[in-house]
Design a protein around this motif. Structure first.
Motif, PDB file in Angstrom:
ATOM      1  N   GLU A 236      33.180  42.551  34.905  1.00  0.00           N
ATOM      2  CA  GLU A 236      32.713  42.146  36.221  1.00  0.00           C
ATOM      3  C   GLU A 236      33.090  40.691  36.449  1.00  0.00           C
ATOM      4  O   GLU A 236      32.993  39.867  35.549  1.00  0.00           O
ATOM      5  CB  GLU A 236      31.203  42.329  36.328  1.00  0.00           C
ATOM      6  N   MET A 237      33.545  40.428  37.664  1.00  0.00           N
ATOM      7  CA  MET A 237      33.927  39.077  38.049  1.00  0.00           C
ATOM      8  C   MET A 237      33.794  38.999  39.559  1.00  0.00           C
ATOM      9  O   MET A 237      34.151  39.943  40.256  1.00  0.00           O
ATOM     10  CB  MET A 237      35.371  38.798  37.614  1.00  0.00           C
ATOM     11  N   THR A 238      33.305  37.884  40.054  1.00  0.00           N
ATOM     12  CA  THR A 238      33.224  37.743  41.502  1.00  0.00           C
ATOM     13  C   THR A 238      34.617  37.573  42.073  1.00  0.00           C
ATOM     14  O   THR A 238      35.548  37.120  41.391  1.00  0.00           O
ATOM     15  CB  THR A 238      32.372  36.522  41.903  1.00  0.00           C
TER      16      THR A 238
ATOM     17  N   PHE B  20      37.863  35.362  40.674  1.00  0.00           N
ATOM     18  CA  PHE B  20      39.202  35.937  40.531  1.00  0.00           C
ATOM     19  C   PHE B  20      40.206  35.151  41.371  1.00  0.00           C
ATOM     20  O   PHE B  20      41.313  34.842  40.905  1.00  0.00           O
ATOM     21  CB  PHE B  20      39.184  37.417  40.935  1.00  0.00           C
ATOM     22  N   GLU B  21      39.824  34.817  42.602  1.00  0.00           N
ATOM     23  CA  GLU B  21      40.704  34.016  43.451  1.00  0.00           C
ATOM     24  C   GLU B  21      40.993  32.657  42.819  1.00  0.00           C
ATOM     25  O   GLU B  21      42.107  32.137  42.936  1.00  0.00           O
ATOM     26  CB  GLU B  21      40.094  33.848  44.842  1.00  0.00           C
TER      27      GLU B  21
ATOM     28  N   VAL C  49      44.758  37.905  47.439  1.00  0.00           N
ATOM     29  CA  VAL C  49      44.018  38.706  46.476  1.00  0.00           C
ATOM     30  C   VAL C  49      43.499  39.913  47.244  1.00  0.00           C
ATOM     31  O   VAL C  49      42.889  39.767  48.306  1.00  0.00           O
ATOM     32  CB  VAL C  49      42.853  37.915  45.844  1.00  0.00           C
ATOM     33  N   GLU C  50      43.767  41.080  46.729  1.00  0.00           N
ATOM     34  CA  GLU C  50      43.294  42.330  47.329  1.00  0.00           C
ATOM     35  C   GLU C  50      42.427  43.049  46.298  1.00  0.00           C
ATOM     36  O   GLU C  50      42.638  42.895  45.091  1.00  0.00           O
ATOM     37  CB  GLU C  50      44.470  43.228  47.719  1.00  0.00           C
ATOM     38  N   ASP C  51      41.479  43.832  46.781  1.00  0.00           N
ATOM     39  CA  ASP C  51      40.609  44.569  45.865  1.00  0.00           C
ATOM     40  C   ASP C  51      41.370  45.637  45.103  1.00  0.00           C
ATOM     41  O   ASP C  51      41.278  45.725  43.886  1.00  0.00           O
ATOM     42  CB  ASP C  51      39.438  45.210  46.623  1.00  0.00           C
TER      43      ASP C  51
ATOM     44  N   ARG D 157      55.021  38.508  51.220  1.00  0.00           N
ATOM     45  CA  ARG D 157      53.630  38.707  50.815  1.00  0.00           C
ATOM     46  C   ARG D 157      53.586  39.031  49.330  1.00  0.00           C
ATOM     47  O   ARG D 157      54.267  39.944  48.873  1.00  0.00           O
ATOM     48  CB  ARG D 157      53.033  39.845  51.633  1.00  0.00           C
ATOM     49  N   ILE D 158      52.772  38.271  48.617  1.00  0.00           N
ATOM     50  CA  ILE D 158      52.480  38.580  47.220  1.00  0.00           C
ATOM     51  C   ILE D 158      51.016  38.984  47.174  1.00  0.00           C
ATOM     52  O   ILE D 158      50.148  38.239  47.628  1.00  0.00           O
ATOM     53  CB  ILE D 158      52.733  37.376  46.295  1.00  0.00           C
ATOM     54  N   SER D 159      50.763  40.182  46.665  1.00  0.00           N
ATOM     55  CA  SER D 159      49.393  40.674  46.517  1.00  0.00           C
ATOM     56  C   SER D 159      49.059  40.775  45.036  1.00  0.00           C
ATOM     57  O   SER D 159      49.847  41.322  44.256  1.00  0.00           O
ATOM     58  CB  SER D 159      49.237  42.052  47.164  1.00  0.00           C
ATOM     59  N   ILE D 160      47.911  40.245  44.670  1.00  0.00           N
ATOM     60  CA  ILE D 160      47.388  40.359  43.307  1.00  0.00           C
ATOM     61  C   ILE D 160      46.139  41.233  43.412  1.00  0.00           C
ATOM     62  O   ILE D 160      45.236  40.930  44.200  1.00  0.00           O
ATOM     63  CB  ILE D 160      47.042  38.976  42.718  1.00  0.00           C
ATOM     64  N   TYR D 161      46.089  42.305  42.631  1.00  0.00           N
ATOM     65  CA  TYR D 161      45.033  43.303  42.771  1.00  0.00           C
ATOM     66  C   TYR D 161      43.942  43.117  41.723  1.00  0.00           C
ATOM     67  O   TYR D 161      44.184  43.237  40.521  1.00  0.00           O
ATOM     68  CB  TYR D 161      45.626  44.704  42.703  1.00  0.00           C
ATOM     69  N   MET D 162      42.749  42.847  42.207  1.00  0.00           N
ATOM     70  CA  MET D 162      41.604  42.547  41.352  1.00  0.00           C
ATOM     71  C   MET D 162      41.105  43.772  40.577  1.00  0.00           C
ATOM     72  O   MET D 162      40.865  43.696  39.370  1.00  0.00           O
ATOM     73  CB  MET D 162      40.483  41.958  42.212  1.00  0.00           C
ATOM     74  N   GLY D 163      40.920  44.886  41.257  1.00  0.00           N
ATOM     75  CA  GLY D 163      40.335  46.077  40.636  1.00  0.00           C
ATOM     76  C   GLY D 163      41.073  46.551  39.396  1.00  0.00           C
ATOM     77  O   GLY D 163      40.472  46.650  38.310  1.00  0.00           O
TER      78      GLY D 163
END
Length: 139
Positions: free
Chosen positions: A26-28, A32-33, A58-60, A92-98
């Motif tokens: 778990e991380m807020t 993560f951002e 940052v995307e979920d 666009r660069i997306s980094i996925y948190m989930g």
């Protein structure tokens, strides 16, 4: 020819399916951002200066058709831009948190994986392909 590329990349854990690492870390989103921001701050200034027309998000979660994706570059690499390149939306660069949190076992793993993913996606902005990134240890 638009030269627009979509480069899923690092994007995927080394295994073909996410393994069950026990409870998901778990991380807020804010934390993560901050890791993504820290990774961006590690980009050498001489490279950061030449990055052009690119935004990092940052995307979920990644697209449903690629649930293991950790990062994605969408755009026109610097090496493919020509005289026609003007008035276009930013890459666009997306980094996925989930998937990153599901893949990693420890907070330290998350720090490392975010840094690798950010570098990997930025490398695509510079026109470096997955094969070369893997050779260099960034894939």
């Amino acid at each position: 020819m638009s030269g627009r590329n979509t480069q899923p990349s690092v994007g995927r854990p080394k295994t073909s399916a996410l393994t069950d690492n026990g409870p998901v870390l778990e991380m807020t989103r804010e934390a993560f951002e901050e890791l993504v921001s820290d990774a961006l701050d590690q980009i050498p200034p001489e490279l950061a200066r030449v990055m052009d027309n690119v935004a990092v998000f940052v995307e979920d979660e990644p697209p449903a058709d690629d649930p293991e994706l950790l990062g994605l570059y969408e755009g026109t690499p610097l090496t493919d831009r020509g005289e026609w390149y003007a008035g276009v939306l930013p890459d666009r660069i997306s980094i996925y948190m989930g998937p990153t949190l599901r893949y990693c076992e420890t907070p330290e793993d998350v720090v490392h994986e975010v840094a690798v993913t950010v570098v990997h996606e930025i490398a695509h902005h510079f026109g470096i392909e997955d094969e070369r990134l893997h050779e260099l240890g960034w894939g």
